[in-house]
Design a protein around this motif. Structure first.
Motif, PDB file in Angstrom:
ATOM      1  N   PRO A 180       0.445 -35.652   0.924  1.00 22.93           N
ATOM      2  CA  PRO A 180      -0.215 -34.999   1.487  1.00 22.93           C
ATOM      3  C   PRO A 180      -1.509 -34.384   1.204  1.00 22.93           C
ATOM      4  N   SER A 181      -2.238 -34.014   2.298  1.00 20.26           N
ATOM      5  CA  SER A 181      -3.938 -33.308   1.441  1.00 20.26           C
ATOM      6  C   SER A 181      -3.655 -31.776   1.012  1.00 20.26           C
ATOM      7  N   ALA A 182      -4.013 -31.439   0.794  1.00 16.40           N
ATOM      8  CA  ALA A 182      -3.998 -29.618   0.482  1.00 16.40           C
ATOM      9  C   ALA A 182      -4.008 -28.763   1.918  1.00 16.40           C
ATOM     10  N   SER A 183      -5.261 -29.948   2.465  1.00 17.25           N
ATOM     11  CA  SER A 183      -5.837 -29.066   3.989  1.00 17.25           C
ATOM     12  C   SER A 183      -4.497 -29.329   5.325  1.00 17.25           C
ATOM     13  N   ASP A 184      -3.524 -30.460   4.975  1.00 22.14           N
ATOM     14  CA  ASP A 184      -2.942 -30.912   5.892  1.00 22.14           C
ATOM     15  C   ASP A 184      -1.626 -29.657   5.724  1.00 22.14           C
ATOM     16  N   VAL A 185      -1.534 -28.963   4.171  1.00 25.04           N
ATOM     17  CA  VAL A 185       0.129 -28.382   4.148  1.00 25.04           C
ATOM     18  C   VAL A 185       0.126 -26.475   5.276  1.00 25.04           C
ATOM     19  N   THR A 188       2.053 -21.501   7.068  1.00 30.26           N
ATOM     20  CA  THR A 188       2.765 -20.527   7.941  1.00 30.26           C
ATOM     21  C   THR A 188       4.382 -21.435   7.818  1.00 30.26           C
ATOM     22  N   ALA A 189       4.421 -22.323   8.458  1.00 30.64           N
ATOM     23  CA  ALA A 189       5.952 -23.106   7.984  1.00 30.64           C
ATOM     24  C   ALA A 189       6.168 -23.039   6.275  1.00 30.64           C
ATOM     25  N   ALA A 190       5.817 -23.465   5.405  1.00 34.51           N
ATOM     26  CA  ALA A 190       6.340 -23.050   4.745  1.00 34.51           C
ATOM     27  C   ALA A 190       6.880 -21.525   4.144  1.00 34.51           C
ATOM     28  N   LEU A 191       5.883 -20.857   4.452  1.00 36.87           N
ATOM     29  CA  LEU A 191       6.720 -19.658   4.146  1.00 36.87           C
ATOM     30  C   LEU A 191       7.474 -19.014   5.304  1.00 36.87           C
ATOM     31  N   GLU A 192       8.005 -20.021   6.312  1.00 38.42           N
ATOM     32  CA  GLU A 192       9.094 -18.664   7.711  1.00 38.42           C
ATOM     33  C   GLU A 192      10.652 -19.473   6.245  1.00 38.42           C
ATOM     34  N   LYS A 193      10.093 -20.970   6.138  1.00 40.60           N
ATOM     35  CA  LYS A 193      11.196 -21.520   6.063  1.00 40.60           C
ATOM     36  C   LYS A 193      12.205 -21.189   4.732  1.00 40.60           C
ATOM     37  N   ILE A 216      -7.595 -22.993  -0.007  1.00 40.50           N
ATOM     38  CA  ILE A 216      -6.994 -24.212  -0.092  1.00 40.50           C
ATOM     39  C   ILE A 216      -7.591 -25.757  -1.532  1.00 40.50           C
ATOM     40  N   GLU A 217      -9.160 -25.240  -0.247  1.00 39.23           N
ATOM     41  CA  GLU A 217      -9.571 -26.705  -0.998  1.00 39.23           C
ATOM     42  C   GLU A 217      -9.616 -27.193  -2.400  1.00 39.23           C
ATOM     43  N   LYS A 218     -10.511 -25.261  -2.780  1.00 38.62           N
ATOM     44  CA  LYS A 218     -10.348 -24.938  -3.538  1.00 38.62           C
ATOM     45  C   LYS A 218      -9.646 -24.777  -4.679  1.00 38.62           C
ATOM     46  N   GLY A 219      -8.542 -24.273  -4.026  1.00 43.26           N
ATOM     47  CA  GLY A 219      -7.552 -24.120  -5.153  1.00 43.26           C
ATOM     48  C   GLY A 219      -6.615 -22.505  -4.734  1.00 43.26           C
ATOM     49  N   LEU A 220      -5.305 -22.223  -4.408  1.00 44.84           N
ATOM     50  CA  LEU A 220      -5.037 -20.563  -3.997  1.00 44.84           C
ATOM     51  C   LEU A 220      -3.475 -20.735  -4.862  1.00 44.84           C
ATOM     52  N   THR A 221      -3.148 -19.120  -4.860  1.00 44.15           N
ATOM     53  CA  THR A 221      -2.115 -18.960  -5.091  1.00 44.15           C
ATOM     54  C   THR A 221      -2.077 -18.174  -4.391  1.00 44.15           C
ATOM     55  N   ASP A 310       4.585 -26.338  -5.007  1.00 45.71           N
ATOM     56  CA  ASP A 310       3.473 -26.374  -6.268  1.00 45.71           C
ATOM     57  C   ASP A 310       2.986 -27.851  -6.198  1.00 45.71           C
ATOM     58  N   SER A 311       1.770 -27.462  -5.779  1.00 44.45           N
ATOM     59  CA  SER A 311       1.612 -29.298  -5.469  1.00 44.45           C
ATOM     60  C   SER A 311       0.059 -28.593  -5.480  1.00 44.45           C
ATOM     61  N   THR A 312      -1.104 -28.957  -6.172  1.00 47.63           N
ATOM     62  CA  THR A 312      -2.521 -28.898  -6.770  1.00 47.63           C
ATOM     63  C   THR A 312      -3.163 -29.476  -5.740  1.00 47.63           C
ATOM     64  N   PRO A 313      -4.299 -28.622  -5.398  1.00 51.66           N
ATOM     65  CA  PRO A 313      -4.452 -27.113  -5.428  1.00 51.66           C
ATOM     66  C   PRO A 313      -3.503 -26.122  -4.773  1.00 51.66           C
ATOM     67  N   LEU A 314      -2.298 -25.930  -4.589  1.00 46.86           N
ATOM     68  CA  LEU A 314      -2.136 -25.037  -3.495  1.00 46.86           C
ATOM     69  C   LEU A 314      -0.977 -24.930  -4.545  1.00 46.86           C
ATOM     70  N   ALA A 315      -0.077 -23.276  -4.545  1.00 44.87           N
ATOM     71  CA  ALA A 315       0.739 -22.736  -4.908  1.00 44.87           C
ATOM     72  C   ALA A 315       1.462 -21.614  -4.057  1.00 44.87           C
TER      73      ALA A 315
END
Length: 424
Positions: A180-185, A188-193, A216-221, A310-315
């Protein structure tokens, strides 16, 4: 001279240890242009940072021709998995490859530490084959030894070994699974889980979620406090904060750019956050103890608990405490108390001295209010002496007393001398 020997030995060993444990895979490979593509992807995916953060490691590298099976054909998140599977968490040099017990072994890779490798897909099978060859393959049942040892590139015994292999080691489903592309992540669902429902709710209701998504597209942590963190003693009452302060607090828990755990371990400089602006630094500092990474705000600190994604470009990481920036919660020094303005009825700051008659020591006045105006020789009233003038008067009086005592001593000595002369 002999007493210095243990000290010199200690310093020599300390320097040697520092030299051995400090390594940089990017610098090592920069001297070999045939690995330039592999080296570039190690940097882009931040796998290089994870390699540099570990003391004992073996890096299996691919030359530029072999990297063509990955480069440009898959997203960075997939290439990162493939490269992580080529990083062995043990030291293997050419002699050790041919001395494997029973001829075959399974070794842990960097991919296994991410938590994203199901089953034993994070392990690599190393087998000493006949004819002096060594084969490499996925540890998944039924996998073939599709890659083989080609040559040694670099060894720093017994910390870093760089070996060339013929082709990538591909775990089942690693390249074919849709990424999945970063924009598809769904953040909130990941945080709640991950047990961060309170934080997920706050970023949604305060509009910060949209800021995260656009970054996200340019990178986010993201450093997300778990639900228990908001119940801990010392956490400020958010209802007493302004909307701007709440937004700044939430933005302080994220930073622009992809910063995985390996990068955090090698970070020396303060980290800026999404809250950083001209009005405040809003920075975090990082300390590392083994595999434990701790974030410091200047007010409190928090250990990174788990990796959510941990999936480039999002952590996304969870942290055990709410991160409190000094710009909002730092204790500023209390200002010095300002003196109250003097009034006609306020007491004098120091007791006034009564006028001193000539030849007598001064005596303090018992009256606390300022002394009334006195007549000057010219007949005009003058103000009562100030605090400074009182100190001056006291000093002059003390000097007068000392002077009188000196005169008395001189008179006595002179009289004694005269008497002695007359009697003689």
């Amino acid at each position: 001279m002999g007493a210095l020997h243990p000290i010199l030995l200690f310093l020599a060993l300390t320097g040697l240890t520092a030299t051995i444990s400090a390594h940089n895979i990017t610098d090592i490979l920069s001297g070999f242009p045939e690995y330039s593509v592999c080296n570039s992807y190690l940097s882009q995916t931040k796998v290089a940072d994870d390699i540099n953060s570990r003391q004992t490691i073996t890096v299996l590298v691919l030359n530029n021709a072999a990297m063509s099976a990955l480069a440009g054909k898959h997203p960075l998140s997939v290439i990162k998995k493939a490269l992580s599977l080529l990083v062995l968490l043990d030291y293997y040099d050419p002699p050790k490859l041919h001395q494997i017990s029973k001829g075959t072994t399974l070794t842990t890779t960097l991919y296994q530490t991410t938590g994203n490798a199901p089953g034993n897909l994070g392990f690599v099978n190393i087998t000493d084959l006949q004819g002096g060859k060594v084969g490499f393959g996925s540890a998944a049942p039924g996998s073939k030894l599709d890659s083989s040892y080609t040559k040694s590139v670099k060894q720093i015994p017994y910390n870093v070994s760089v070996l060339e292999i013929s082709s990538p080691i591909i775990a089942p489903g690693m390249l074919t699974a849709p990424a999945p592309s970063a924009s598809d992540v769904n953040i909130t669902a990941a945080l709640e889980k991950a047990g961060c429902k309170t934080f997920a709710s706050l970023i949604t209701t305060n509009g910060v979620k949209k800021t995260f998504e656009s970054a996200i597209e340019k990178g986010l942590t993201i450093f997300a406090p778990n639900d228990e963190a908001f119940k801990a003693p010392g956490v400020p009452d958010l209802s007493k904060l302004s909307n701007a302060e709440i937004v700044a607090l939430l933005l302080y828990h994220a930073r622009a750019g992809y910063t995985p755990l390996g990068t955090l371990k090698t970070t020396k400089d303060p980290l800026t956050t999404l809250a950083t602006n001209g009005a405040g630094k809003y920075e975090l500092t990082v300390t590392t103890a083994g595999d434990e990474v701790t974030l410091h705000t200047g007010v409190d600190s928090s250990r990174i608990a788990d990796t959510v994604l941990d999936s480039t470009p999002l952590a996304i990481f969870t942290v055990g405490n709410v991160l409190l920036p000094t710009e909002l919660f730092g204790k500023s020094p209390s200002p010095a108390p300002t003196p109250e303005p003097a009034t006609a009825t306020s007491p004098s700051p120091a007791p006034a001295l009564a006028p001193t008659p000539k030849g007598e020591a001064p005596s303090p006045s018992t009256a606390s209010p300022p002394a009334p105006p006195t007549e000057t020789p010219g007949g005009s009233p003058s103000e009562a002496p100030s605090h400074d003038s009182q100190n001056s008067t006291t000093d002059n009086g003390a000097g007068h007393v000392k002077g009188s005592a000196l005169v008395a001593v001189l008179v006595t000595v002179s009289a004694t001398i005269i008497s002695s002369f007359v009697l003689s």
